[in-house]
Design an enzyme around this catalytic site. Sequence first.
Site, PDB file in Angstrom:
ATOM      1  CB  SER A 164     100.750  37.748  67.242  1.00 48.90           C
ATOM      2  OG  SER A 164     101.789  38.741  66.732  1.00 48.90           O
ATOM      3  CE1 TYR A 176      98.923  41.654  70.876  1.00 46.47           C
ATOM      4  CE2 TYR A 176     100.663  40.969  69.907  1.00 46.47           C
ATOM      5  CZ  TYR A 176      99.340  41.127  69.651  1.00 46.47           C
ATOM      6  OH  TYR A 176      98.772  40.720  68.672  1.00 46.47           O
TER       7      TYR A 176
HETATM    8  N1  LIG Z   1      96.418  43.515  63.883  1.00 43.70           N
HETATM    9  C1  LIG Z   1      97.378  42.808  63.758  1.00 43.70           C
HETATM   10  O1  LIG Z   1      98.491  43.115  63.125  1.00 43.70           O
HETATM   11  C2  LIG Z   1      97.434  41.525  64.569  1.00 43.70           C
HETATM   12  C3  LIG Z   1      98.769  40.882  64.192  1.00 43.70           C
HETATM   13  C4  LIG Z   1      98.772  39.706  64.955  1.00 43.70           C
HETATM   14  C5  LIG Z   1      97.722  39.115  66.020  1.00 43.70           C
HETATM   15  N2  LIG Z   1      96.700  40.022  66.089  1.00 43.70           N
HETATM   16  C6  LIG Z   1      95.603  39.689  67.080  1.00 43.70           C
HETATM   17  O2  LIG Z   1      94.293  39.257  66.168  1.00 43.70           O
HETATM   18  C7  LIG Z   1      93.154  39.410  67.098  1.00 43.70           C
HETATM   19  C8  LIG Z   1      92.219  40.537  66.649  1.00 43.70           C
HETATM   20  O3  LIG Z   1      92.763  41.838  66.631  1.00 43.70           O
HETATM   21  P1  LIG Z   1      92.424  42.877  65.579  1.00 43.70           P
HETATM   22  O4  LIG Z   1      93.838  43.161  64.807  1.00 43.70           O
HETATM   23  O5  LIG Z   1      91.376  42.400  64.585  1.00 43.70           O
HETATM   24  O6  LIG Z   1      92.258  44.142  66.304  1.00 43.70           O
HETATM   25  P2  LIG Z   1      91.018  44.689  66.941  1.00 43.70           P
HETATM   26  O7  LIG Z   1      89.880  45.183  65.665  1.00 43.70           O
HETATM   27  O8  LIG Z   1      91.235  45.583  68.096  1.00 43.70           O
HETATM   28  O9  LIG Z   1      90.058  43.280  67.450  1.00 43.70           O
HETATM   29  C9  LIG Z   1      90.168  43.161  68.776  1.00 43.70           C
HETATM   30  C10 LIG Z   1      88.771  42.828  69.343  1.00 43.70           C
HETATM   31  O10 LIG Z   1      88.779  42.365  70.556  1.00 43.70           O
HETATM   32  C11 LIG Z   1      87.904  43.025  71.185  1.00 43.70           C
HETATM   33  N3  LIG Z   1      88.184  42.993  72.751  1.00 43.70           N
HETATM   34  C12 LIG Z   1      89.033  43.904  73.218  1.00 43.70           C
HETATM   35  N4  LIG Z   1      88.931  43.499  74.685  1.00 43.70           N
HETATM   36  C13 LIG Z   1      88.149  42.504  74.904  1.00 43.70           C
HETATM   37  C14 LIG Z   1      87.497  41.823  75.880  1.00 43.70           C
HETATM   38  N5  LIG Z   1      88.112  42.060  77.142  1.00 43.70           N
HETATM   39  N6  LIG Z   1      86.821  40.790  75.872  1.00 43.70           N
HETATM   40  C15 LIG Z   1      86.126  40.766  74.419  1.00 43.70           C
HETATM   41  N7  LIG Z   1      86.499  41.196  73.508  1.00 43.70           N
HETATM   42  C16 LIG Z   1      87.607  42.255  73.531  1.00 43.70           C
HETATM   43  C17 LIG Z   1      87.865  44.490  70.863  1.00 43.70           C
HETATM   44  O11 LIG Z   1      86.743  45.102  70.996  1.00 43.70           O
HETATM   45  P3  LIG Z   1      86.613  46.877  70.840  1.00 43.70           P
HETATM   46  O12 LIG Z   1      86.612  47.056  69.495  1.00 43.70           O
HETATM   47  O13 LIG Z   1      85.212  47.070  71.273  1.00 43.70           O
HETATM   48  O14 LIG Z   1      87.792  47.217  71.962  1.00 43.70           O
HETATM   49  C18 LIG Z   1      87.867  44.092  69.305  1.00 43.70           C
HETATM   50  O15 LIG Z   1      86.690  44.001  68.406  1.00 43.70           O
HETATM   51  C19 LIG Z   1      94.002  39.751  68.559  1.00 43.70           C
HETATM   52  O16 LIG Z   1      93.981  38.778  69.291  1.00 43.70           O
HETATM   53  C20 LIG Z   1      95.345  40.324  68.252  1.00 43.70           C
HETATM   54  O17 LIG Z   1      96.332  40.150  69.026  1.00 43.70           O
HETATM   55  C21 LIG Z   1      96.441  41.079  65.504  1.00 43.70           C
END
Ligand SMILES: NC(=O)c1ccc[n+]([C@@H]2O[C@H](COP(=O)([O-])OP(=O)(O)OC[C@H]3O[C@@H](n4cnc5c(N)ncnc54)[C@H](OP(=O)(O)O)[C@@H]3O)[C@@H](O)[C@H]2O)c1
Length: 316
Positions: A164, A176
């Site tokens: 990130s 985080y």
């Molecule tokens: N959105 C942003 O602005 C942003 C920015 C920078 C980086 N990121 C990173 O991008 C990645 C994906 O996030 P996203 O934004 O797409 O959000 P998201 O939709 O919440 O995706 C995260 C996924 O990880 C799953 N998860 C949570 N805990 C877990 C565990 N213990 N074991 C396996 N899976 C697990 C969640 O499942 P559930 O849906 O069932 O909880 C969800 O499917 C993350 O690493 C996040 O830190 C996001």
Amino acid sequence: MWLYLATLVGLYYLLRWYRERQVVSHLRDKYVFITGCDSGFGNLLARQLDLRGLRVLAACLTEKGAEQLRGQTSDRLETVILDVTKTDSIAAATKWVKEHTGDKGLWGLVNNAGISLPTAPNEWLTKQDFVKVLDVNLLGVIEVTLYLLPLVRKARGRVVNVSSVLGRINLYGGGYGISKYGVQAFSDSLRRELSHSGVKVAIIEPGYFKTPVTDPELIFRSFQETWNRASPEVKEIYGEKYFASSMKMIGSLEKCTQDLSLVTECMEHALTARHPRTRYSAGWDAKLLYIPMSYMPTVLSDAVIHWIAPRPAKSV
Ligand SMILES: NC(=O)c1ccc[n+]([C@@H]2O[C@H](COP(=O)([O-])OP(=O)(O)OC[C@H]3O[C@@H](n4cnc5c(N)ncnc54)[C@H](OP(=O)(O)O)[C@@H]3O)[C@@H](O)[C@H]2O)c1
């Protein structure tokens, strides 16, 4: 002189563009394992790669998420349930991947699963709050990689780790940003160790995108919970005004970028390009604000953050 310089710069970008658009062959025979496919980037990437014809092995945290994804994709996409905080679950998923990939090995591993909460000033939090986030975002990435790396080596494939912009410049307390700095450090050492093996390691650095990780409602609730259990001394130092301004800032996440394909295009490039990049920054906020800020002298970046961020009521 300027013309000469402009030509050189133009040539550099032309060569880079040409190099980066070369694609690896036999994509339809390549297996890619993605964690966290229930929603957000992981879910979109799974659907995108499936459409492109790759063999997607999608790991979801819940059966509901897996069922929904199977309903939206071809029969070639397979799902497995994986909790990245549990060694047994990772071992079982690895066995499942081995059974699917056989002698081919695993072409791509995308460490995408992540959580963001709780996030609050460090003084409001407990060690357990940090452990919760680090367990998924950092130790989960490390353990999944350790288990699956032999299969990726076999295919001389790719490891794509989702960090990130907060892994470059950390704006908040909590686990985080720490976890994302850790993902950067882990990816750097892995890339250097694997440089002679044919395996390539890429880091994805998204800015802010609208997914459950940035859902203001969920962040409000978590922020409120940590505030409620903070000690009276801490509450006095920060004050109600700090709490209210923070809530306002969290509310502004409502406006963050909705086009998740800006991130999944980077992931797809890292998996399919003959010459992938080491780092991909995704989103204009990442490219124009956070990444440049991370190169500023600390005194300057601190001044910018100090200017924007809410201030505690008391300094002692
Ligand atoms: N959105 C942003 O602005 C942003 C920015 C920078 C980086 N990121 C990173 O991008 C990645 C994906 O996030 P996203 O934004 O797409 O959000 P998201 O939709 O919440 O995706 C995260 C996924 O990880 C799953 N998860 C949570 N805990 C877990 C565990 N213990 N074991 C396996 N899976 C697990 C969640 O499942 P559930 O849906 O069932 O909880 C969800 O499917 C993350 O690493 C996040 O830190 C996001």
